[in-house]
Structures are given as C-alpha cells and as structure tokens.
Design a protein around this motif. Structure first.
Motif, PDB file in Angstrom:
ATOM      1  N   ILE A 128      21.391  56.290 -10.210  1.00  0.00           N
ATOM      2  CA  ILE A 128      20.977  56.369 -11.693  1.00  0.00           C
ATOM      3  C   ILE A 128      22.525  54.455 -11.847  1.00  0.00           C
ATOM      4  N   ALA A 129      22.028  54.235 -12.628  1.00  0.00           N
ATOM      5  CA  ALA A 129      22.709  52.837 -13.099  1.00  0.00           C
ATOM      6  C   ALA A 129      22.212  52.835 -14.581  1.00  0.00           C
ATOM      7  N   ASP A 130      23.801  52.620 -15.104  1.00  0.00           N
ATOM      8  CA  ASP A 130      23.681  52.223 -16.406  1.00  0.00           C
ATOM      9  C   ASP A 130      23.546  50.945 -17.247  1.00  0.00           C
ATOM     10  N   THR A 131      22.693  50.651 -18.506  1.00  0.00           N
ATOM     11  CA  THR A 131      22.609  49.321 -18.665  1.00  0.00           C
ATOM     12  C   THR A 131      23.513  47.778 -18.662  1.00  0.00           C
ATOM     13  N   THR A 132      24.913  48.282 -17.799  1.00  0.00           N
ATOM     14  CA  THR A 132      26.093  47.134 -17.534  1.00  0.00           C
ATOM     15  C   THR A 132      25.379  47.282 -16.130  1.00  0.00           C
ATOM     16  N   ALA A 133      24.904  48.186 -15.520  1.00  0.00           N
ATOM     17  CA  ALA A 133      24.588  47.323 -14.120  1.00  0.00           C
ATOM     18  C   ALA A 133      24.033  46.631 -13.227  1.00  0.00           C
ATOM     19  N   ALA A 134      24.515  45.858 -12.181  1.00  0.00           N
ATOM     20  CA  ALA A 134      24.110  44.130 -11.609  1.00  0.00           C
ATOM     21  C   ALA A 134      24.724  44.274 -10.377  1.00  0.00           C
ATOM     22  N   PHE A 135      22.970  44.363  -9.555  1.00  0.00           N
ATOM     23  CA  PHE A 135      23.350  43.995  -8.507  1.00  0.00           C
ATOM     24  C   PHE A 135      23.144  42.678  -7.832  1.00  0.00           C
ATOM     25  N   PHE A 136      24.051  41.879  -6.835  1.00  0.00           N
ATOM     26  CA  PHE A 136      23.609  41.029  -5.618  1.00  0.00           C
ATOM     27  C   PHE A 136      24.074  40.869  -4.587  1.00  0.00           C
ATOM     28  N   ASP A 137      24.458  40.741  -4.538  1.00  0.00           N
ATOM     29  CA  ASP A 137      24.889  39.656  -2.519  1.00  0.00           C
ATOM     30  C   ASP A 137      25.420  38.712  -1.770  1.00  0.00           C
ATOM     31  N   PRO A 138      26.617  38.733  -2.117  1.00  0.00           N
ATOM     32  CA  PRO A 138      26.957  37.142  -2.310  1.00  0.00           C
ATOM     33  C   PRO A 138      26.880  35.734  -0.564  1.00  0.00           C
ATOM     34  N   HIS A 139      27.096  36.929   0.536  1.00  0.00           N
ATOM     35  CA  HIS A 139      26.772  36.491   1.918  1.00  0.00           C
ATOM     36  C   HIS A 139      26.906  35.200   2.219  1.00  0.00           C
ATOM     37  N   THR A 140      25.382  34.777   1.711  1.00  0.00           N
ATOM     38  CA  THR A 140      25.077  33.499   2.045  1.00  0.00           C
ATOM     39  C   THR A 140      25.723  32.693   1.130  1.00  0.00           C
ATOM     40  N   THR A 141      26.072  32.437   0.090  1.00  0.00           N
ATOM     41  CA  THR A 141      26.757  31.697  -0.430  1.00  0.00           C
ATOM     42  C   THR A 141      28.541  31.333   0.065  1.00  0.00           C
ATOM     43  N   TYR A 142      28.706  32.655   1.178  1.00  0.00           N
ATOM     44  CA  TYR A 142      30.149  32.522   1.521  1.00  0.00           C
ATOM     45  C   TYR A 142      30.058  32.040   2.993  1.00  0.00           C
ATOM     46  N   GLY A 143      28.927  31.989   3.503  1.00  0.00           N
ATOM     47  CA  GLY A 143      28.548  31.088   4.705  1.00  0.00           C
ATOM     48  C   GLY A 143      28.229  32.556   5.281  1.00  0.00           C
ATOM     49  N   MET A 144      28.523  33.283   5.438  1.00  0.00           N
ATOM     50  CA  MET A 144      28.026  34.960   5.936  1.00  0.00           C
ATOM     51  C   MET A 144      26.805  35.286   5.941  1.00  0.00           C
ATOM     52  N   VAL A 145      26.388  36.233   6.845  1.00  0.00           N
ATOM     53  CA  VAL A 145      24.835  36.637   7.649  1.00  0.00           C
ATOM     54  C   VAL A 145      24.600  38.637   7.031  1.00  0.00           C
ATOM     55  N   SER A 146      24.173  38.090   5.587  1.00  0.00           N
ATOM     56  CA  SER A 146      23.661  40.043   5.216  1.00  0.00           C
ATOM     57  C   SER A 146      23.147  40.794   6.205  1.00  0.00           C
ATOM     58  N   ALA A 147      23.396  41.048   6.830  1.00  0.00           N
ATOM     59  CA  ALA A 147      22.718  42.123   8.313  1.00  0.00           C
ATOM     60  C   ALA A 147      22.771  43.613   7.524  1.00  0.00           C
ATOM     61  N   TYR A 148      23.828  44.224   8.034  1.00  0.00           N
ATOM     62  CA  TYR A 148      23.635  45.198   7.213  1.00  0.00           C
ATOM     63  C   TYR A 148      23.260  45.473   5.688  1.00  0.00           C
ATOM     64  N   GLU A 149      23.539  44.810   4.783  1.00  0.00           N
ATOM     65  CA  GLU A 149      23.227  45.174   4.112  1.00  0.00           C
ATOM     66  C   GLU A 149      22.389  45.499   3.347  1.00  0.00           C
ATOM     67  N   SER A 150      21.088  44.791   3.754  1.00  0.00           N
ATOM     68  CA  SER A 150      19.796  43.667   3.354  1.00  0.00           C
ATOM     69  C   SER A 150      19.581  44.908   4.703  1.00  0.00           C
ATOM     70  N   VAL A 151      19.607  45.167   5.945  1.00  0.00           N
ATOM     71  CA  VAL A 151      18.749  46.556   6.006  1.00  0.00           C
ATOM     72  C   VAL A 151      18.854  47.818   5.613  1.00  0.00           C
ATOM     73  N   LEU A 152      19.783  48.228   5.272  1.00  0.00           N
ATOM     74  CA  LEU A 152      20.191  49.569   4.650  1.00  0.00           C
ATOM     75  C   LEU A 152      19.278  49.285   3.115  1.00  0.00           C
ATOM     76  N   MET A 153      19.273  48.225   2.449  1.00  0.00           N
ATOM     77  CA  MET A 153      18.734  48.125   1.354  1.00  0.00           C
ATOM     78  C   MET A 153      17.775  48.448   1.373  1.00  0.00           C
TER      79      MET A 153
END
Length: 263
Positions: A128-153
C-alpha cells in the motif's frame, strides 16, 4: 531513555489486541538505507516475530517522510571472498521469507523505494502506497547488475514494467499512480495515509484463523517459486561477471545525473 543510548535501526510496535506488529525501518537520516547492523537487526526481528504467537500479521514501513528504504547504505563495507564463484550479498537475508517467517506482511510505502528496498517489498504479501511513493532501481546507472531485485519484483508486476525500471536506472522513477496501475501497489491512498491503511488491512487478516492464513501465504509464495528460484540461482554469476569494479561504481555514483523523469 538514556540520552547516550543507541537508537535501534528497526523498531517493533506490537498491538496484542489486534495481533498486528508494525516494523519500522528507523534510519530516516540515511533514507532508511540498510547498513550491516540494520541487516542483522532485521534478521533478529523476523526471527523473534516468527516465534511470537500473539503477532498474527505484520506491517513494514519506513520512518520519516522521504523514503521507505533506499537499499544498501553506500558506506557499508561488505567483505567479499576472493573466489570468482562467490558473491556475498548482505541483503539476501533481510526479508521475512528468507527467515522462514510466513505470517502475512503488508508494506506501507511513503517516499522513495529503490534498489535493495525490493528485497523487502518482494517478500511482502502486498504493498500500500501513498501518493508520494516513487519506485526506481539505480543499479545499471552505477555499473551494477540488478539481479536479485529484478527477480523478486518480476514476480509482482509485468515483465516490461520491471525491465524498464531496472534498465532505466536513475533516469526514471515509477510514480505511485503508475505502480498502482500495473499492480505493484494494491491500493493508493492520500499522502501520509499508507501506514494507517496497511495497519487496518493487517488487522483484518490477523483476525482470521492463523493456520489458514499461513497456509495461504505459503501457497501463494509456492506459486511463483520455480521462476524465482531459477533467477536467484543465476544471480551470483551474473553479478560477478557484470558488475563494474568498486572504483568504477564510485565514479559512476559521483557523476550520476540529478534529474529524472517520473511516469
């Protein structure tokens, strides 16, 4: 409280009448980023709640107005083995399911939820989220693989939405409205209302027979277990092969753009 006493990074407020415990990530000055001490506290919290029969449902939230959680604390030093076959991730064990806790967890999100926050959101029953919520994944910007996070989401929202969030990095944020539209968020409430709404939902669930609730949680989790297990099995190798060096990551982090598009 002793003025010199350390403040817990994880707060637990259990209501014995309703059977609901509110677990609060309590590092608002660091946007509730998880350091190694906080990770240990989360593990201890889930294990304690697992054995507390007076608690039948849980609400997970973050302190302050700016963020639910922004993932791993950038200042955390995580020792890694020298073997190229091993990649230690301190956030792998911070979620309730990782600690064999099968009581329902409702996440209440206000402000940012990004990166390693998805270890927690991915193990909640619904968000449950309020209107201020924002979701993002910074991994690739920092040269990192988004693995576990992407699998779960990827178990929680359409593939294309999670792929876009993971690949766009810090350049784009998924608004609370869009997260609700794609099913990542089950209910969108006015600013400041997520915790109250999540607690009310948890109280309803806590009022049902506990064994039936736990069985349902286990069945739902099992429904997506095959895909999740396969993705998690690949994650360490993909991270080891794809991550930039720590020095490169630091340069990318320092040089990241401050502007982003919200959709």
């Amino acid at each position: 409280m002793d003025p010199g006493a350390a403040v817990s990074a994880v707060l637990v407020d259990a209501d014995r009448d309703t059977g609901v415990a509110v677990v609060t990530l309590n590092r608002p000055e660091r946007l509730n980023a998880i350091d190694l001490a906080m990770a240990d506290e989360l593990v201890s919290t889930w294990q304690e709640l697992r054995f507390d029969d007076t608690v039948r449902a849980i609400v997970l939230t973050g302190a302050g107005e700016r963020a639910f959680c922004t993932g791993i604390d950038r200042d955390a030093v995580v020792p890694q083995p020298s073997s190229p076959y091993a990649q230690d991730d301190p956030l792998l064990g911070v979620g309730p399911k990782a600690n064999d806790l099968w009581k329902p967890v409702v996440a209440a999100v206000r402000g940012m939820a990004c990166g390693g926050a998805f270890y927690l959101l991915g193990e909640a029953e619904f968000v449950i989220a309020d209107t201020t919520a924002a979701f993002f994944d910074p991994h690739t910007t920092y040269g990192m693989v988004s693995a576990y996070e992407s699998v779960l989401m990827a178990q929680r929202a359409p593939y294309g939405e999670i792929a876009r969030m993971a690949l766009m990095g810090t350049a784009e944020r998924l608004s609370a409205r869009r997260a609700y539209e794609v099913g990542l968020v089950s209910e969108l409430v006015p600013e400041g209302g997520a915790l109250q709404t999540a607690t009310a939902c948890a109280a309803v669930v806590a009022g049902h027979p506990a064994r039936a609730v736990e069985g349902t949680v286990r069945a739902l989790w099992a429904a997506s277990e095959a895909g999740r297990a396969q993705g998690v099995a690949q994650a360490p190798h993909l991270i080891a092969l794809g991550n930039a060096t720590a020095e490169q990551q630091a340069r990318l982090f320092a040089g990241r753009g401050r502007e982003y598009r919200s959709r």
